[in-house]
Design a protein around this motif. Sequence first.
Motif, mmCIF file in Angstrom:
data_model
loop_
_atom_site.group_PDB
_atom_site.id
_atom_site.type_symbol
_atom_site.label_atom_id
_atom_site.label_comp_id
_atom_site.label_asym_id
_atom_site.label_seq_id
_atom_site.Cartn_x
_atom_site.Cartn_y
_atom_site.Cartn_z
ATOM 1 N N ALA A 62 -8.774 6.846 4.366
ATOM 2 C CA ALA A 62 -8.869 5.814 5.388
ATOM 3 C C ALA A 62 -7.661 5.881 6.307
ATOM 4 C CB ALA A 62 -8.950 4.432 4.739
ATOM 5 N N VAL A 63 -7.928 5.663 7.601
ATOM 6 C CA VAL A 63 -6.846 5.494 8.570
ATOM 7 C C VAL A 63 -6.859 4.029 8.978
ATOM 8 C CG1 VAL A 63 -5.909 6.145 10.812
ATOM 9 C CG2 VAL A 63 -7.039 7.867 9.386
ATOM 10 N N ALA A 64 -5.796 3.313 8.625
ATOM 11 C CA ALA A 64 -5.664 1.889 8.931
ATOM 12 C C ALA A 64 -4.323 1.687 9.622
ATOM 13 C CB ALA A 64 -5.743 1.053 7.663
ATOM 14 N N GLY A 65 -4.353 1.124 10.829
ATOM 15 C CA GLY A 65 -3.125 1.091 11.612
ATOM 16 C C GLY A 65 -2.693 2.527 11.883
ATOM 17 N N ASN A 66 -1.427 2.834 11.660
ATOM 18 C CA ASN A 66 -0.993 4.228 11.801
ATOM 19 C C ASN A 66 -0.795 4.901 10.447
ATOM 20 O OD1 ASN A 66 1.330 3.000 10.906
ATOM 21 N ND2 ASN A 66 2.688 3.957 12.410
ATOM 22 N N GLY A 67 -1.346 4.282 9.388
ATOM 23 C CA GLY A 67 -1.216 4.845 8.056
ATOM 24 C C GLY A 67 -2.475 5.542 7.578
ATOM 25 N N VAL A 68 -2.279 6.586 6.759
ATOM 26 C CA VAL A 68 -3.387 7.293 6.107
ATOM 27 C C VAL A 68 -3.324 6.967 4.621
ATOM 28 C CG1 VAL A 68 -4.445 9.522 5.626
ATOM 29 C CG2 VAL A 68 -3.277 9.144 7.808
ATOM 30 N N TYR A 69 -4.457 6.552 4.052
ATOM 31 C CA TYR A 69 -4.508 6.131 2.657
ATOM 32 C C TYR A 69 -5.616 6.883 1.926
ATOM 33 C CZ TYR A 69 -1.796 2.219 4.497
ATOM 34 O OH TYR A 69 -0.840 1.457 5.126
ATOM 35 N N ARG A 70 -5.392 7.112 0.631
ATOM 36 C CA ARG A 70 -6.416 7.706 -0.226
ATOM 37 C C ARG A 70 -6.801 6.692 -1.290
ATOM 38 N NH1 ARG A 70 -5.439 12.874 -4.150
ATOM 39 N NH2 ARG A 70 -4.606 11.204 -5.474
ATOM 40 N N MET A 71 -8.104 6.409 -1.369
ATOM 41 C CA MET A 71 -8.585 5.416 -2.317
ATOM 42 C C MET A 71 -9.495 6.092 -3.332
ATOM 43 S SD MET A 71 -10.532 1.792 -1.561
ATOM 44 C CE MET A 71 -11.945 2.565 -0.757
ATOM 45 N N ASP A 72 -9.287 5.810 -4.617
ATOM 46 C CA ASP A 72 -10.149 6.389 -5.645
ATOM 47 C C ASP A 72 -11.282 5.427 -5.972
ATOM 48 O OD1 ASP A 72 -9.181 4.439 -7.407
ATOM 49 O OD2 ASP A 72 -7.737 5.783 -8.350
ATOM 50 N N GLU A 73 -12.118 5.813 -6.927
ATOM 51 C CA GLU A 73 -13.324 5.030 -7.215
ATOM 52 C C GLU A 73 -13.013 3.691 -7.870
ATOM 53 O OE1 GLU A 73 -14.226 7.555 -11.318
ATOM 54 O OE2 GLU A 73 -15.577 7.652 -9.604
ATOM 55 N N THR A 74 -11.780 3.471 -8.323
ATOM 56 C CA THR A 74 -11.400 2.182 -8.889
ATOM 57 C C THR A 74 -10.885 1.229 -7.820
ATOM 58 O OG1 THR A 74 -9.078 2.743 -9.338
ATOM 59 C CG2 THR A 74 -10.726 3.373 -11.001
ATOM 60 N N GLY A 75 -10.721 1.748 -6.585
ATOM 61 C CA GLY A 75 -10.196 0.930 -5.503
ATOM 62 C C GLY A 75 -8.694 1.026 -5.340
ATOM 63 N N THR A 76 -8.054 1.900 -6.107
ATOM 64 C CA THR A 76 -6.602 2.069 -6.006
ATOM 65 C C THR A 76 -6.235 2.868 -4.763
ATOM 66 O OG1 THR A 76 -6.387 2.026 -8.418
ATOM 67 C CG2 THR A 76 -4.538 2.945 -7.159
ATOM 68 N N ASN A 77 -5.331 2.322 -3.945
ATOM 69 C CA ASN A 77 -4.913 2.972 -2.710
ATOM 70 C C ASN A 77 -3.574 3.675 -2.881
ATOM 71 O OD1 ASN A 77 -6.998 2.206 -0.780
ATOM 72 N ND2 ASN A 77 -6.278 0.117 -1.094
ATOM 73 N N VAL A 78 -3.457 4.859 -2.275
ATOM 74 C CA VAL A 78 -2.193 5.588 -2.238
ATOM 75 C C VAL A 78 -1.865 5.880 -0.776
ATOM 76 C CG1 VAL A 78 -0.964 7.701 -2.885
ATOM 77 C CG2 VAL A 78 -2.579 6.643 -4.489
ATOM 78 N N PHE A 79 -0.669 5.503 -0.335
ATOM 79 C CA PHE A 79 -0.241 5.800 1.024
ATOM 80 C C PHE A 79 0.121 7.276 1.122
ATOM 81 C CE2 PHE A 79 3.254 6.203 4.139
ATOM 82 C CZ PHE A 79 2.576 5.812 5.280
ATOM 83 N N CYS A 80 -0.495 7.972 2.108
ATOM 84 C CA CYS A 80 -0.277 9.418 2.238
ATOM 85 C C CYS A 80 0.733 9.770 3.333
ATOM 86 C CB CYS A 80 -1.598 10.118 2.547
ATOM 87 S SG CYS A 80 -2.898 9.853 1.317
ATOM 88 N N GLY A 81 0.772 8.997 4.408
ATOM 89 C CA GLY A 81 1.665 9.295 5.514
ATOM 90 C C GLY A 81 1.207 8.589 6.771
ATOM 91 N N SER A 82 1.909 8.861 7.866
ATOM 92 C CA SER A 82 1.639 8.180 9.129
ATOM 93 C C SER A 82 1.169 9.152 10.196
ATOM 94 C CB SER A 82 2.907 7.472 9.624
ATOM 95 O OG SER A 82 3.333 6.492 8.704
ATOM 96 N N ILE A 83 0.354 8.634 11.125
ATOM 97 C CA ILE A 83 -0.092 9.392 12.286
ATOM 98 C C ILE A 83 0.148 8.535 13.522
ATOM 99 C CG2 ILE A 83 -1.817 10.649 10.938
ATOM 100 C CD1 ILE A 83 -3.957 8.874 12.242
ATOM 101 N N ALA A 84 -0.255 9.031 14.692
ATOM 102 C CA ALA A 84 -0.040 8.292 15.937
ATOM 103 C C ALA A 84 -0.918 7.055 15.991
ATOM 104 C CB ALA A 84 -0.326 9.196 17.131
#
Length: 254
Positions: free
Chosen positions: A13-35
């Motif tokens: 998911a791209v939310a705001g300027n952040g990229v996140y990875r969510m697994d099937e349990t709903g746990t989010n991990v912040f991956c990094g930022s984009i423009a």
Amino acid sequence: MRGLHQFQSYCYAVAGNGVYRMDETGTNVFCGSIADGGPVTMADNGTQVVIVVPETSQAWVVVGTTVTQITDADFPGASSVTVLDGYAVFSRTNTTQFFISALLDATSYDALDFASAEASPDNIVRVVRVGRILWLFGEKTVEFWSNTGAADFPFQRVSGELIERGCSARDSVIVAEIGGQATPFWLGDNRVVYRGDGGRAQRISTYAIEQAIAGYENVSDARGFLIEMEGHTFYGLTFPNARPNGGATWLFDV
């Protein structure tokens, strides 16, 4: 929320300027930022997720939970991305051109790996894979290209095939699996809603809906989406600035 893409067992998911990875349990991990910007386009080649920010023409590659900007000197800037046969395919911003990455490597580019809309040249709004065919949605027409495996440049225009109807909103383009067949939907350059039927554009909006859309001040920011509910697939089209006091959303029951 600017974009979602399912990849393997995760949702990126791209939310705001952040990229996140969510697994099937709903746990989010912040991956990094984009423009910063509006909606993004996303695709994957089986190992990498590619994200394009149309407002800045920049792109990023995500591997696992690491986000890296594409900085290859031969990357000219892009307005959308799709993937076909392991190649990341991009529309070049405000041009008739599209270009590709190296095979299975969206961080590597060759300045000669590009082509242009040929049948009726107009600026490419969006590139999308529909089955094994690359659809080039232009401002006035749609062209079809396929992978021929040629050594110099693998893609070639499908001769004789052209839709004399363009796209007025980049993010209105959505591809759905209908009856086991990939089917694109989009808002035409005449503010009529279409679905792809082979190499043709099939009108799916009614006169009443078209009259409503004709009254919207701006449709270039229209955004498409899919909903599956109780056995029904819906193509949705949202116009954020359709009315003075808010937007409007229309649904088509496929």
